[in-house]
Motif scaffolding. Structure first.
Motif, mmCIF file in Angstrom:
data_model
loop_
_atom_site.group_PDB
_atom_site.id
_atom_site.type_symbol
_atom_site.label_atom_id
_atom_site.label_comp_id
_atom_site.label_asym_id
_atom_site.label_seq_id
_atom_site.Cartn_x
_atom_site.Cartn_y
_atom_site.Cartn_z
ATOM 1 N N ALA A 138 35.552 58.038 23.350
ATOM 2 C CA ALA A 138 34.440 57.250 23.902
ATOM 3 C C ALA A 138 33.721 58.000 25.018
ATOM 4 O O ALA A 138 34.314 58.839 25.694
ATOM 5 C CB ALA A 138 34.969 55.930 24.451
ATOM 6 N N PHE A 139 32.448 57.667 25.209
ATOM 7 C CA PHE A 139 31.717 58.131 26.383
ATOM 8 C C PHE A 139 31.803 57.028 27.429
ATOM 9 O O PHE A 139 31.066 56.052 27.384
ATOM 10 C CB PHE A 139 30.256 58.410 26.016
ATOM 11 C CG PHE A 139 29.451 58.957 27.170
ATOM 12 C CD1 PHE A 139 29.756 60.190 27.730
ATOM 13 C CD2 PHE A 139 28.401 58.230 27.703
ATOM 14 C CE1 PHE A 139 29.021 60.689 28.807
ATOM 15 C CE2 PHE A 139 27.660 58.731 28.773
ATOM 16 C CZ PHE A 139 27.971 59.963 29.326
ATOM 17 N N ALA B 171 32.393 52.241 36.876
ATOM 18 C CA ALA B 171 32.878 51.922 35.524
ATOM 19 C C ALA B 171 32.041 52.613 34.435
ATOM 20 O O ALA B 171 32.320 52.470 33.251
ATOM 21 C CB ALA B 171 32.874 50.413 35.316
ATOM 22 N N GLY B 172 30.987 53.319 34.851
ATOM 23 C CA GLY B 172 30.175 54.037 33.866
ATOM 24 C C GLY B 172 29.352 53.093 32.996
ATOM 25 O O GLY B 172 29.183 53.310 31.798
ATOM 26 N N PRO C 148 27.212 53.240 27.086
ATOM 27 C CA PRO C 148 27.739 52.376 26.019
ATOM 28 C C PRO C 148 28.355 51.045 26.471
ATOM 29 O O PRO C 148 27.995 49.999 25.922
ATOM 30 C CB PRO C 148 28.781 53.274 25.338
ATOM 31 C CG PRO C 148 28.231 54.651 25.520
ATOM 32 C CD PRO C 148 27.596 54.655 26.891
ATOM 33 N N ALA C 149 29.256 51.064 27.441
ATOM 34 C CA ALA C 149 29.911 49.798 27.819
ATOM 35 C C ALA C 149 28.902 48.836 28.458
ATOM 36 O O ALA C 149 28.908 47.633 28.200
ATOM 37 C CB ALA C 149 31.080 50.057 28.759
ATOM 38 N N GLY C 150 28.002 49.382 29.295
ATOM 39 C CA GLY C 150 26.979 48.548 29.937
ATOM 40 C C GLY C 150 26.046 47.936 28.910
ATOM 41 O O GLY C 150 25.675 46.761 28.992
ATOM 42 N N ASP D 279 41.782 48.027 34.807
ATOM 43 C CA ASP D 279 41.392 47.051 35.839
ATOM 44 C C ASP D 279 39.929 47.239 36.232
ATOM 45 O O ASP D 279 39.178 46.276 36.376
ATOM 46 C CB ASP D 279 42.275 47.193 37.087
ATOM 47 C CG ASP D 279 43.621 46.486 36.924
ATOM 48 O OD1 ASP D 279 43.789 45.731 35.937
ATOM 49 O OD2 ASP D 279 44.502 46.676 37.792
ATOM 50 N N LEU D 280 39.529 48.499 36.415
ATOM 51 C CA LEU D 280 38.154 48.799 36.806
ATOM 52 C C LEU D 280 37.166 48.301 35.752
ATOM 53 O O LEU D 280 36.160 47.664 36.079
ATOM 54 C CB LEU D 280 37.997 50.319 37.000
ATOM 55 C CG LEU D 280 36.584 50.849 37.214
ATOM 56 C CD1 LEU D 280 35.988 50.304 38.512
ATOM 57 C CD2 LEU D 280 36.583 52.393 37.237
ATOM 58 N N MET D 281 37.457 48.561 34.487
ATOM 59 C CA MET D 281 36.544 48.187 33.403
ATOM 60 C C MET D 281 36.496 46.683 33.184
ATOM 61 O O MET D 281 35.547 46.160 32.609
ATOM 62 C CB MET D 281 36.958 48.859 32.091
ATOM 63 C CG MET D 281 36.816 50.375 32.077
ATOM 64 S SD MET D 281 35.132 50.937 32.407
ATOM 65 C CE MET D 281 34.256 50.243 31.025
#
Ligand code: ATP
Ligand code: MG
Length: 438
Positions: free
Chosen positions: A6-7, A29-30, A44-46, A393-395
């Motif tokens: 993953a990125f 969290a990117g 991607p996650a955002g 936890d961060l994500m």
């Protein structure tokens, strides 16, 4: 998704420019990266969070009979000259010229454009009422972009517009939107309280802002606790029935709620002390009735039952989609990171393989991952357990499925619920059932 592929560029350092928790966490969290002042790229996650929010908004807007359209980001200056707002709007508007010297602008909002589209397609009262919405990027050259996506210059907004034959019709449209907004925010897992807002020259009581409670909010808020205890999703309201809509609407507006701008000490004194709530809030939505302001100034008329022409009544209804990502985090995080509400989380759970290469651990992780690869983030990296715990936890994934060699031998995993840290040791099938993935 396998984390090794993953990125997801998490940061260990707290970025110096970020003053509030949501901004720090979104960078760490990117979820986003700033590309220039107040302008962000969604990683991607955002983007998954943004898409989840959009989807809930779509479903709830469709339910009240609004239809989705998509208008462009670039608009012609002449359109805005027709309403008289081109000169009035000021330096927040980004003005552009094309190669032929024609004046364009990057839309800060869409009243003019939707009024023009509507007016050129509708000619009779029989075609009313109508409600249209779109989810599109806006640009406002804010003097002080800050707090990350909370006050950006380019930001994603859901804006809806209603057209009715008369005032009472517009009131009904407004009330349907109020209901839709309360349901949207409840599904997003945030408490957003509707508060009376300025109506400008129109007057009346048909302007409300929705504020998510958070200590870092820009507005002071005062409201009756009765407004946070309600279940809007569980409440049946017949949206085609005027009395039903009116009863619903007064059950909201009968309770005091105002930002510091509209706060009224005399009315506040009437609220029982044990129901008084004060704090700060982030504006995530605004609904507004403005009558015939745009239809009249832009010369839009339809014919009534007796053939006489009239200008339809309008309302506009905005949700700050990208701001909501920040607002949700602001309302739901701890020292370790984000705590996503289930409905918007980028992934349902993280699978933490504490011993990659161990046959039993790998087998169980692959089995779980295979059950729903689209919605699990499988941490298959060869990192220390502590690194994996911290990143999960961060994500802010709602669940962590922790797979270690001892439990794996017995076919068991440890489940950790992010919101309260509660842990459960369970066989794989029961663990999947518990998080709703079986
Ligand atoms: P604000 O007072 O925060 O500047 P506004 O009154 O200008 O908001 P509206 O024109 O009503 O906002 O826009 C609808 C919604 O869009 C707002 O409720 C807010 O959630 C969001 N929004 C407005 N400006 C921004 C921005 N610069 N960045 C992110 N979201 C925004
Ligand atoms: Mg503004």
């Amino acid at each position: 998704m396998r984390l090794s592929k993953a990125f997801q560029p998490t940061l260990k350092e707290v970025p110096a420019e970020a003053q509030i928790a949501s901004h720090r966490l979104m960078l760490r969290a990117g979820l986003v990266r700033q590309t220039s002042s107040g302008i962000y790229a969604w990683l991607p996650a955002g983007l998954r969070v943004l898409r989840n929010i959009e989807q809930i908004i779509r479903e709830e807007q469709d339910t009240i009979g609004a239809q989705e359209v998509l208008m462009p980001t670039l608009q012609s200056a002449d359109l805005w000259r027709r309403s008289g707002r081109y000169d009035a709007y000021g330096p927040e508007m980004l003005r552009i010229q094309d190669r032929h010297g024609r004046e364009l602008l990057y839309g800060p909002t869409n009243e003019e454009m939707i009024t023009d589209i509507f007016g050129s397609s509708v000619s009779s009262y029989k075609q009313l009422p109508k409600a249209l919405y779109h989810i599109q990027w806006k640009f406002r050259d804010e003097v002080r972009p800050r707090f990350g996506v909370m006050r950006g210059r380019e930001f994603l907004m859901k804006d809806a517009y209603s057209f009715d034959a008369d005032y009472q019709g517009a009131v009904n449209s407004y009330r349907r939107m109020m209901l839709s907004y309360l349901r949207i925010f409840q599904r997003l897992g945030v408490r957003a309280v509707p508060m009376v807002a300025d109506t400008g020259p129109i007057g009346g009581d048909l302007s409300h802002e929705f504020l998510v409670l958070a200590p870092t909010g820009e507005s002071g808020v005062f409201f009756d606790a009765a407004l946070e205890e309600q279940d809007w999703l569980g409440r049946p309201v017949d949206c085609d029935n005027e009395e039903d809509l009116a009863a619903f609407f007064s059950s909201v507006t009968d309770h005091y709620a105002a930002t510091d701008e509209k706060h009224d000490e005399a009315a506040w004194a009437e609220v029982p002390d044990d129901r008084k709530r004060e704090g700060r809030g982030i504006e995530v939505g605004h609904i507004f009735y403005f009558g015939t302001k745009y239809t009249e100034s832009m010369g839009i008329e339809v014919s009534g039952a007796d053939g006489t022409k009239f200008s339809p009544h309008m309302g506009s209804y905005g949700v700050g989609v990208s701001r909501l990502v920040g607002a949700i985090i602001e309302a739901s995080h701890d020292d370790a990171g984000i705590i996503w509400p289930d409905s918007v989380a980028p992934y349902k759970a993280a699978i933490l393989n504490l011993r990659p290469g161990d046959e039993a651990c790998d087998a169980i992780c692959e089995e779980i991952y295979g059950a729903d690869p689209e919605n699990f983030m499988y941490d298959d990296r060869s990192e220390r357990a502590g690194v994996k715990f911290n990143d999960a936890d961060l994500m802010g994934h709602p669940w962590q499925i922790i797979v270690g060699p001892r439990g794996a031998k017995e076919g068991k995993v440890e489940l950790k619920r992010r919101a309260d840290g509660e842990r459960f040791e369970l066989p794989v099938a029961e663990a999947l059932a518990k998080i709703g993935a079986a």
